[in-house]
Design a protein around this motif. Structure first.
Motif, mmCIF file in Angstrom:
data_model
loop_
_atom_site.group_PDB
_atom_site.id
_atom_site.type_symbol
_atom_site.label_atom_id
_atom_site.label_comp_id
_atom_site.label_asym_id
_atom_site.label_seq_id
_atom_site.Cartn_x
_atom_site.Cartn_y
_atom_site.Cartn_z
ATOM 1 N N LEU A 8 -20.499 54.788 52.987
ATOM 2 C CA LEU A 8 -19.839 54.813 51.693
ATOM 3 C C LEU A 8 -20.828 54.432 50.605
ATOM 4 O O LEU A 8 -21.652 53.534 50.788
ATOM 5 C CB LEU A 8 -18.666 53.833 51.667
ATOM 6 N N GLN A 12 -17.763 54.441 45.928
ATOM 7 C CA GLN A 12 -16.608 54.599 46.808
ATOM 8 C C GLN A 12 -16.054 53.238 47.230
ATOM 9 O O GLN A 12 -14.839 53.049 47.282
ATOM 10 C CB GLN A 12 -16.997 55.419 48.047
ATOM 11 N N ILE A 13 -16.940 52.316 47.509
ATOM 12 C CA ILE A 13 -16.520 50.957 47.880
ATOM 13 C C ILE A 13 -15.797 50.312 46.713
ATOM 14 O O ILE A 13 -14.735 49.693 46.877
ATOM 15 C CB ILE A 13 -17.730 50.109 48.329
ATOM 16 N N LYS A 14 -16.350 50.485 45.504
ATOM 17 C CA LYS A 14 -15.735 49.918 44.306
ATOM 18 C C LYS A 14 -14.347 50.531 44.089
ATOM 19 O O LYS A 14 -13.379 49.821 43.782
ATOM 20 C CB LYS A 14 -16.614 50.173 43.085
ATOM 21 N N ALA A 15 -14.176 51.812 44.298
ATOM 22 C CA ALA A 15 -12.887 52.489 44.125
ATOM 23 C C ALA A 15 -11.875 51.972 45.146
ATOM 24 O O ALA A 15 -10.702 51.754 44.816
ATOM 25 C CB ALA A 15 -13.063 54.000 44.250
ATOM 26 N N GLN A 16 -12.325 51.784 46.377
ATOM 27 C CA GLN A 16 -11.429 51.255 47.407
ATOM 28 C C GLN A 16 -11.005 49.823 47.076
ATOM 29 O O GLN A 16 -9.858 49.446 47.276
ATOM 30 C CB GLN A 16 -12.090 51.323 48.784
ATOM 31 N N MET A 17 -11.933 49.021 46.589
ATOM 32 C CA MET A 17 -11.623 47.634 46.207
ATOM 33 C C MET A 17 -10.597 47.614 45.071
ATOM 34 O O MET A 17 -9.654 46.822 45.087
ATOM 35 C CB MET A 17 -12.890 46.885 45.779
ATOM 36 N N GLU A 18 -10.763 48.486 44.103
ATOM 37 C CA GLU A 18 -9.819 48.549 42.985
ATOM 38 C C GLU A 18 -8.434 48.975 43.474
ATOM 39 O O GLU A 18 -7.418 48.444 43.020
ATOM 40 C CB GLU A 18 -10.339 49.502 41.905
ATOM 41 N N ALA A 19 -8.395 49.910 44.402
ATOM 42 C CA ALA A 19 -7.120 50.364 44.957
ATOM 43 C C ALA A 19 -6.434 49.223 45.714
ATOM 44 O O ALA A 19 -5.221 49.027 45.594
ATOM 45 C CB ALA A 19 -7.333 51.571 45.866
ATOM 46 N N LEU A 20 -7.205 48.471 46.485
ATOM 47 C CA LEU A 20 -6.648 47.333 47.226
ATOM 48 C C LEU A 20 -6.145 46.253 46.275
ATOM 49 O O LEU A 20 -5.094 45.642 46.508
ATOM 50 C CB LEU A 20 -7.690 46.757 48.186
ATOM 51 N N GLN A 23 -2.863 47.366 44.913
ATOM 52 C CA GLN A 23 -1.819 47.199 45.922
ATOM 53 C C GLN A 23 -1.406 45.732 46.030
ATOM 54 O O GLN A 23 -0.226 45.407 46.149
ATOM 55 C CB GLN A 23 -2.282 47.711 47.278
#
Length: 146
Positions: A8, A12-20, A23
């Motif tokens: 990643l 991509q990691i930053k986007a996943q962190m923001e999504a988490l 949530q």
């Protein structure tokens, strides 16, 4: 060695962190909202049976099989006031192990037990009175009023 592995990117990691994080924020808001609803229910002092029936009707809860009091042969009922100030009914059915009750149910039973065995029999319904004449009923009374 790393030919078939994908990595990643930092974006991509930053986007996943923001999504988490989004949530998590949503979950915290749901929990906060749920706690407000519970407080409102407590304040309303709604009858627990009515609340349960409403939750079942809305398919928010599913009662386990056999949890309905219709499965039990009632032998004695008495009005009680819960610690929340609601009116309720304490029920004794055939073979209910009243000697194993805990918490509020135990307090209700202890107040009934103070009446004494004879008064308990007198205030029982016809099903209870007939059952107390049987060996099983006599054994239950002996344990309940020991």
């Amino acid at each position: 060695m790393f030919a078939n592995q994908s990595f990643l990117t930092s974006a991509q990691i930053k986007a996943q962190m923001e999504a988490l994080q989004a949530q998590l924020a949503q979950a915290e808001e749901i929990e906060k909202s749920s706690k407000k609803i519970i407080e409102e229910i407590k304040k309303s002092k709604i009858d627990p049976k009515a609340l349960t029936a409403l939750l079942v009707a809305e398919k928010l809860i599913i009662l386990p099989a056999g949890s309905q009091s219709t499965d039990k042969e009632l032998i004695f009922t008495t009005a009680v006031t819960t610690k929340e100030g609601r009116q309720s009914t304490f029920k004794v059915w055939k073979d209910r192990e009243v000697w194993k009750l805990t918490a509020d149910a135990l307090k209700y039973w202890q107040s009934v037990k103070q009446l004494g065995q004879e008064k308990f029999i007198e205030k029982s319904n016809e099903v209870g009175k007939a059952w107390f004449a049987t060996e099983a009923g006599k054994n239950w009374l002996a344990k309940a009023f020991a």
